[in-house]
Scaffold this active site. Structure first.
Site, PDB file in Angstrom:
ATOM      1  N   ARG A 125      13.526   3.428   2.527  1.00 39.21           N
ATOM      2  CA  ARG A 125      13.798   3.305   1.092  1.00 39.21           C
ATOM      3  C   ARG A 125      14.550   2.010   0.752  1.00 39.21           C
ATOM      4  O   ARG A 125      15.475   2.017  -0.062  1.00 39.21           O
ATOM      5  CB  ARG A 125      14.612   4.507   0.576  1.00 39.21           C
ATOM      6  CG  ARG A 125      13.880   5.829   0.645  1.00 39.21           C
ATOM      7  CD  ARG A 125      13.064   6.074  -0.621  1.00 39.21           C
ATOM      8  NE  ARG A 125      12.333   7.305  -0.506  1.00 39.21           N
ATOM      9  CZ  ARG A 125      12.635   8.418  -1.166  1.00 39.21           C
ATOM     10  NH1 ARG A 125      13.649   8.445  -1.986  1.00 39.21           N
ATOM     11  NH2 ARG A 125      11.911   9.488  -1.008  1.00 39.21           N
ATOM     12  N   ARG A 132      15.581   2.945  -6.330  1.00 38.80           N
ATOM     13  CA  ARG A 132      16.444   2.987  -7.514  1.00 38.80           C
ATOM     14  C   ARG A 132      17.821   2.365  -7.380  1.00 38.80           C
ATOM     15  O   ARG A 132      18.484   2.124  -8.373  1.00 38.80           O
ATOM     16  CB  ARG A 132      16.589   4.446  -7.972  1.00 38.80           C
ATOM     17  CG  ARG A 132      15.346   4.958  -8.661  1.00 38.80           C
ATOM     18  CD  ARG A 132      15.369   6.446  -8.758  1.00 38.80           C
ATOM     19  NE  ARG A 132      15.386   6.993  -7.418  1.00 38.80           N
ATOM     20  CZ  ARG A 132      15.430   8.288  -7.143  1.00 38.80           C
ATOM     21  NH1 ARG A 132      15.501   9.154  -8.125  1.00 38.80           N
ATOM     22  NH2 ARG A 132      15.435   8.708  -5.902  1.00 38.80           N
ATOM     23  N   ARG A 173      10.155  -0.293 -12.719  1.00 41.32           N
ATOM     24  CA  ARG A 173       9.726   1.102 -12.849  1.00 41.32           C
ATOM     25  C   ARG A 173       9.614   1.503 -14.315  1.00 41.32           C
ATOM     26  O   ARG A 173       8.783   2.357 -14.671  1.00 41.32           O
ATOM     27  CB  ARG A 173      10.752   1.941 -12.106  1.00 41.32           C
ATOM     28  CG  ARG A 173      10.521   3.348 -11.913  1.00 41.32           C
ATOM     29  CD  ARG A 173       9.386   3.782 -11.071  1.00 41.32           C
ATOM     30  NE  ARG A 173       9.571   5.222 -10.926  1.00 41.32           N
ATOM     31  CZ  ARG A 173       9.210   6.092 -11.839  1.00 41.32           C
ATOM     32  NH1 ARG A 173       8.555   5.701 -12.903  1.00 41.32           N
ATOM     33  NH2 ARG A 173       9.464   7.378 -11.680  1.00 41.32           N
ATOM     34  N   ASP A 199       4.350   6.839  -1.648  1.00 42.71           N
ATOM     35  CA  ASP A 199       5.062   8.082  -1.405  1.00 42.71           C
ATOM     36  C   ASP A 199       4.239   8.945  -0.475  1.00 42.71           C
ATOM     37  O   ASP A 199       3.006   8.831  -0.445  1.00 42.71           O
ATOM     38  CB  ASP A 199       5.328   8.835  -2.710  1.00 42.71           C
ATOM     39  CG  ASP A 199       6.384   9.896  -2.492  1.00 42.71           C
ATOM     40  OD1 ASP A 199       7.578   9.569  -2.523  1.00 42.71           O
ATOM     41  OD2 ASP A 199       6.009  11.066  -2.230  1.00 42.71           O
ATOM     42  N   TYR A 224       5.849  20.798   1.356  1.00 38.06           N
ATOM     43  CA  TYR A 224       5.800  20.483  -0.079  1.00 38.06           C
ATOM     44  C   TYR A 224       4.618  21.175  -0.748  1.00 38.06           C
ATOM     45  O   TYR A 224       4.710  21.645  -1.879  1.00 38.06           O
ATOM     46  CB  TYR A 224       5.689  18.971  -0.301  1.00 38.06           C
ATOM     47  CG  TYR A 224       7.016  18.265  -0.170  1.00 38.06           C
ATOM     48  CD1 TYR A 224       7.969  18.365  -1.182  1.00 38.06           C
ATOM     49  CD2 TYR A 224       7.324  17.525   0.953  1.00 38.06           C
ATOM     50  CE1 TYR A 224       9.191  17.737  -1.059  1.00 38.06           C
ATOM     51  CE2 TYR A 224       8.536  16.891   1.084  1.00 38.06           C
ATOM     52  CZ  TYR A 224       9.479  16.999   0.081  1.00 38.06           C
ATOM     53  OH  TYR A 224      10.697  16.388   0.200  1.00 38.06           O
TER      54      TYR A 224
HETATM   55  O1  CP3 Z   1      11.019   3.254   2.187  1.00 40.44           O
HETATM   56  C1  CP3 Z   1      10.493   2.658   1.216  1.00 40.44           C
HETATM   57  O2  CP3 Z   1      11.079   1.724   0.611  1.00 40.44           O
HETATM   58  C2  CP3 Z   1       9.064   2.995   0.814  1.00 40.44           C
HETATM   59  C3  CP3 Z   1       8.928   3.938  -0.229  1.00 40.44           C
HETATM   60  C4  CP3 Z   1       9.008   5.445  -0.018  1.00 40.44           C
HETATM   61  C5  CP3 Z   1       9.197   6.330  -1.111  1.00 40.44           C
HETATM   62  N1  CP3 Z   1       9.100   7.609  -0.651  1.00 40.44           N
HETATM   63  C6  CP3 Z   1       9.430   5.918  -2.491  1.00 40.44           C
HETATM   64  C7  CP3 Z   1       9.962   6.868  -3.477  1.00 40.44           C
HETATM   65  C8  CP3 Z   1       8.853   6.240   1.129  1.00 40.44           C
HETATM   66  C9  CP3 Z   1       8.656   5.797   2.563  1.00 40.44           C
HETATM   67  C10 CP3 Z   1       8.897   7.603   0.708  1.00 40.44           C
HETATM   68  C11 CP3 Z   1       8.714   8.737   1.631  1.00 40.44           C
HETATM   69  C12 CP3 Z   1       9.025  10.088   1.158  1.00 40.44           C
HETATM   70  N2  CP3 Z   1       8.757  10.646  -0.059  1.00 40.44           N
HETATM   71  C13 CP3 Z   1       9.574  11.112   1.991  1.00 40.44           C
HETATM   72  C14 CP3 Z   1       9.922  10.968   3.450  1.00 40.44           C
HETATM   73  C15 CP3 Z   1      11.229  10.303   3.656  1.00 40.44           C
HETATM   74  C16 CP3 Z   1      12.396  11.003   2.997  1.00 40.44           C
HETATM   75  O3  CP3 Z   1      13.004  10.363   2.122  1.00 40.44           O
HETATM   76  O4  CP3 Z   1      12.671  12.141   3.351  1.00 40.44           O
HETATM   77  C17 CP3 Z   1       9.676  12.271   1.204  1.00 40.44           C
HETATM   78  C18 CP3 Z   1      10.221  13.611   1.654  1.00 40.44           C
HETATM   79  C19 CP3 Z   1       9.146  11.972  -0.096  1.00 40.44           C
HETATM   80  C20 CP3 Z   1       8.974  12.911  -1.226  1.00 40.44           C
HETATM   81  C21 CP3 Z   1       9.710  12.467  -2.422  1.00 40.44           C
HETATM   82  N3  CP3 Z   1       9.366  11.350  -3.191  1.00 40.44           N
HETATM   83  C22 CP3 Z   1      10.830  13.071  -3.023  1.00 40.44           C
HETATM   84  C23 CP3 Z   1      11.533  14.308  -2.494  1.00 40.44           C
HETATM   85  C24 CP3 Z   1      11.144  12.328  -4.149  1.00 40.44           C
HETATM   86  C25 CP3 Z   1      12.195  12.648  -5.179  1.00 40.44           C
HETATM   87  C26 CP3 Z   1      13.546  12.445  -4.659  1.00 40.44           C
HETATM   88  C27 CP3 Z   1      13.907  11.029  -4.855  1.00 40.44           C
HETATM   89  O5  CP3 Z   1      14.456  10.430  -3.920  1.00 40.44           O
HETATM   90  O6  CP3 Z   1      13.686  10.563  -5.974  1.00 40.44           O
HETATM   91  C28 CP3 Z   1      10.243  11.218  -4.224  1.00 40.44           C
HETATM   92  C29 CP3 Z   1      10.204  10.125  -5.222  1.00 40.44           C
HETATM   93  C30 CP3 Z   1      10.309   8.721  -4.713  1.00 40.44           C
HETATM   94  N4  CP3 Z   1       9.670   8.214  -3.623  1.00 40.44           N
HETATM   95  C31 CP3 Z   1      11.058   7.671  -5.322  1.00 40.44           C
HETATM   96  C32 CP3 Z   1      10.843   6.530  -4.548  1.00 40.44           C
HETATM   97  C33 CP3 Z   1      11.386   5.147  -4.791  1.00 40.44           C
HETATM   98  C34 CP3 Z   1      11.853   7.794  -6.586  1.00 40.44           C
HETATM   99  C35 CP3 Z   1      10.896   7.705  -7.730  1.00 40.44           C
HETATM  100  C36 CP3 Z   1      11.432   6.972  -8.926  1.00 40.44           C
HETATM  101  O7  CP3 Z   1      11.399   5.730  -8.952  1.00 40.44           O
HETATM  102  O8  CP3 Z   1      11.855   7.650  -9.863  1.00 40.44           O
END
Ligand code: CP3
Length: 339
Positions: free
Chosen positions: A22, A26, A35, A72, A144
């Site tokens: 990540r 944000r 975004r 994602d 999920y």
């Molecule tokens: O690492 C990176 O920079 C690449 C981007 C990336 C995202 N999600 C962007 C994202 C990666 C590698 C993921 C993987 C992901 N997504 C996982 C596995 C790793 C982990 O964090 O456990 C999981 C479980 C998800 C599922 C997911 N996506 C959740 C639970 C959420 C909501 C919680 C949160 O952190 O917001 C997301 C949304 C998400 N994925 C965002 C981002 C930048 C936030 C979205 C936004 O901009 O509002």
């Protein structure tokens, strides 16, 4: 030439490469601004111009060794035909799960923007930066897909798997095939290394663990190796505790991403052949200061004579001050010079 990939291939311990899970997202004001142009998160992920820019943002700020595709893990259930939405302040919300409605045949077409994003990135990244692709691992995707949203304790997913053993196998096979196809396309499009995110692996009860976690990951690694022996695989089986040693040996992953629960000193002795990555608690990067630096040093010291990639034990949190990330990178780079 490419510090991250070269380290994995040669198992050298000379220099510690850095990237962060990540690293885009944000906590960066420039990400929040970008975004705002697309409030629908899935659409954001499928818009090459926006996703390419989001991927590159952390590299413009920081001296990192890798770019990770901005996307994602939930694009796979979406590409299989399940409804996936993201709600502000809630996270992902998925539609009802019906095995018979899931189809793999539209995966390539639905995910084609992701491949375009990778190809564009590969063309514009400087040669020393490695391009990381990724996928959710089948078990985490399954959690999920059954639960409909992300939360702690996957009781519904566990009960469903235990009550429907035959269908559980079928879902796992479908998800394994989907992940293999998806990652092969990513490699074709330009990904040089891929990470499997298995965030909920630790939640798998013993009776679902072999079929849900080990078997799918083993098959994914095998198929990807047969497709391209050059592309290393990183595994992130979060919170699996003592199951870690057989996991590494059975799955054949090249790099083990650590979560904060592991003791780096002990692990470095138990699995001396493995390339390690990460481990530092992301909450410490929110905190910054001495606590962050001291803990970072325990990882750098434990893996001093081993191939080690600096990263965290989970993704950077939205409340992280970007200047703490800068301080952490400066520190790791300085340790490389000073020893
Ligand atoms: O690492 C990176 O920079 C690449 C981007 C990336 C995202 N999600 C962007 C994202 C990666 C590698 C993921 C993987 C992901 N997504 C996982 C596995 C790793 C982990 O964090 O456990 C999981 C479980 C998800 C599922 C997911 N996506 C959740 C639970 C959420 C909501 C919680 C949160 O952190 O917001 C997301 C949304 C998400 N994925 C965002 C981002 C930048 C936030 C979205 C936004 O901009 O509002």
């Amino acid at each position: 030439m490419k510090p991250l990939i070269d380290l994995i291939r040669t198992k050298s311990s000379q220099r510690v490469p850095i990237w962060f899970m990540r690293q885009a997202g944000r906590y960066l004001p420039e990400y929040r601004a970008l975004r705002a142009q697309q409030p629908d998160f899935l659409k954001f992920c499928y818009t090459p111009k926006l996703a390419v820019e989001a991927t590159l943002q952390p590299l413009k700020r920081y001296d990192l060794d890798a770019a990770i595709l901005f996307s994602d893990i939930l694009v796979i259930p979406h590409a299989l035909g399940q409804h996936v939405g993201f709600e502000e302040g809630v996270g992902p919300i998925l539609g009802d799960f019906h095995l018979k409605n899931l189809k793999i045949d539209r995966l390539e077409q639905t995910l084609s923007p992701v491949f375009e994003i990778l190809t564009t990135l590969r063309a514009c990244l400087p040669p020393h930066i490695s391009l990381i692709g990724f996928s959710g691992a089948p078990w985490t995707l399954y959690c999920y897909m059954i639960e409909g949203r992300g939360k702690r304790g996957f009781s519904k997913a566990i009960a469903w798997g235990q009550e429907n053993p035959q269908q559980f196998r079928e879902v796992m096979e479908l998800l394994t095939d989907a992940v293999v196809a998806y990652l092969k396309h990513q490699v074709r499009a330009g990904a040089e290394v891929v990470q499997l995110f298995d965030t909920w692996a630790g939640e798998a009860p013993q009776d679902l663990y072999e079929i849900g976690v080990v078997k799918p990951v083993t098959k994914i690694v095998k198929e990807l190796k047969a497709f391209s022996a050059q592309v290393p695989l990183m595994g992130f089986p979060k919170n699996i505790g003592e199951r870690i040693v057989p996991y590494v040996k059975e799955t054949g992953i090249d790099v083990l991403s650590l979560d904060p629960t592991f003791n780096p000193e002990a692990l470095a002795q138990i699995l001396p052949q493995t390339v390690y990555q990460g481990g530092l608690d992301p909450e410490l990067v929110v905190l910054g200061g001495e606590a962050m630096i001291k803990k970072a040093d325990t990882y750098l010291k434990a893996f001093k004579n081993r191939p080690y990639i600096f990263n965290l034990g989970h993704g950077l949190l939205p409340k992280t001050p970007p200047e703490n990330v800068q301080k952490l990178i400066d520190h790791v780079r300085k340790m490389n010079v000073d020893g």
